[in-house]
Structures are given as structure tokens and as C-alpha cells.
Design a protein around this motif. Sequence first.
Motif, PDB file in Angstrom:
ATOM      1  N   ARG A   1       4.215  10.338  -3.593  1.00  0.00           N
ATOM      2  CA  ARG A   1       3.663   9.052  -3.164  1.00  0.00           C
ATOM      3  C   ARG A   1       4.695   8.364  -2.268  1.00  0.00           C
ATOM      4  O   ARG A   1       5.896   8.343  -2.564  1.00  0.00           O
TER       5      ARG A   1
ATOM      6  N   ASP B   1       4.088  -5.647 -12.692  1.00  0.00           N
ATOM      7  CA  ASP B   1       3.667  -4.746 -11.623  1.00  0.00           C
ATOM      8  C   ASP B   1       2.360  -4.054 -12.003  1.00  0.00           C
ATOM      9  O   ASP B   1       2.214  -3.560 -13.124  1.00  0.00           O
ATOM     10  N   TYR B   2       1.449  -4.008 -11.039  1.00  0.00           N
ATOM     11  CA  TYR B   2       0.160  -3.365 -11.243  1.00  0.00           C
ATOM     12  C   TYR B   2      -0.118  -2.381 -10.119  1.00  0.00           C
ATOM     13  O   TYR B   2       0.345  -2.566  -8.975  1.00  0.00           O
ATOM     14  N   TRP B   3      -0.922  -1.377 -10.443  1.00  0.00           N
ATOM     15  CA  TRP B   3      -1.400  -0.388  -9.474  1.00  0.00           C
ATOM     16  C   TRP B   3      -2.916  -0.307  -9.565  1.00  0.00           C
ATOM     17  O   TRP B   3      -3.488  -0.390 -10.652  1.00  0.00           O
TER      18      TRP B   3
ATOM     19  N   TYR C   1      -3.123   3.777  -2.511  1.00  0.00           N
ATOM     20  CA  TYR C   1      -3.006   2.944  -3.703  1.00  0.00           C
ATOM     21  C   TYR C   1      -2.495   1.562  -3.335  1.00  0.00           C
ATOM     22  O   TYR C   1      -1.544   1.421  -2.563  1.00  0.00           O
ATOM     23  N   CYS C   2      -3.078   0.572  -3.956  1.00  0.00           N
ATOM     24  CA  CYS C   2      -2.605  -0.797  -3.834  1.00  0.00           C
ATOM     25  C   CYS C   2      -1.639  -1.080  -4.984  1.00  0.00           C
ATOM     26  O   CYS C   2      -1.865  -0.647  -6.118  1.00  0.00           O
ATOM     27  N   SER C   3      -0.584  -1.785  -4.678  1.00  0.00           N
ATOM     28  CA  SER C   3       0.403  -2.164  -5.688  1.00  0.00           C
ATOM     29  C   SER C   3       0.706  -3.645  -5.529  1.00  0.00           C
ATOM     30  O   SER C   3       0.774  -4.154  -4.407  1.00  0.00           O
TER      31      SER C   3
ATOM     32  N   TRP D   1       0.848  -1.186   0.000  1.00  0.00           N
ATOM     33  CA  TRP D   1       0.000   0.000   0.000  1.00  0.00           C
ATOM     34  C   TRP D   1       0.885   1.238   0.000  1.00  0.00           C
ATOM     35  O   TRP D   1       1.843   1.319   0.778  1.00  0.00           O
ATOM     36  N   TYR D   2       0.543   2.173  -0.862  1.00  0.00           N
ATOM     37  CA  TYR D   2       1.196   3.469  -0.916  1.00  0.00           C
ATOM     38  C   TYR D   2       0.119   4.527  -0.673  1.00  0.00           C
ATOM     39  O   TYR D   2      -1.074   4.243  -0.775  1.00  0.00           O
TER      40      TYR D   2
END
Length: 121
Positions: free
Chosen positions: A45, A109-111, A94-96, A36-37
Motif C-alpha cells: 500500500r 485513525d480510521y480506514w 483506500y481513504c484514511s 488516499w492510499y
Amino acid sequence: QARLVESGGGLVQAGGSLRLSCAASGIVLGANRMAWYRQAPGKQRELVAAITSGGDTNYADSVKGRFAISRGNVKSTVYLQMHSLKPEDTAVYYCSGELVVGLGGSTLDYWGQGTQVTVSA
């Protein structure tokens, strides 16, 4: 097409709690590191918390002891339990995730799109 979708944000008073959820959709075979960011207005961020596929975690100093990251039974799901929220926690969260996707099992990698958390004084 895989993607991450967050939910659970909202408005809460200082001292309150919220639980954020993030789930992957699409052809997702698994997930490695998930995190989590957050990004507050006018700020960069920053990492809030991360968890490996083995369950190892790390946290930003500002949230240690108040936030807890965990993974669901479906390994491409991640949660952020937030307690003792402060106005300075206000941000878009944001979830990563490093997801294993597609029939070939590529790691990408996804956001997520972000969810707003607002903590009132």
C-alpha cells in the motif's frame, strides 16, 4: 462507531478521469489529516495524496499534476479527482483519516473499506 466510506471507483479507459469520495459517518466532530492510499496486486500500500486540516497537500511523485485531493464543506469528507489515468493507476484506493470522534472528542485513525479503480489500456 465512526467509519469512513469510499465511493466513485470503477472502470475507465486510459486518459480518462474519475472522482473518488470519502465521507465519515457516526459521531464525528471533525478530522485532522486525511489521505488516499492505494494498493495494486502484489504491491505494498502506498500514499497517493494527503491533506491537512489547514489545506496543505502532498502527493506521490507518480500522480503529481494529474490528481488533486480536496476536502468538502463537511471537514470529515475528502475527495480525490483523478485525471489522465494510466493503467498503472489500477489499484484498490483506500481513504484514511485522523478523526475526532465520540462525545469525548478522542482522535483516532480510521480506514475505509477500499474502492476499486481499474484503468484499461
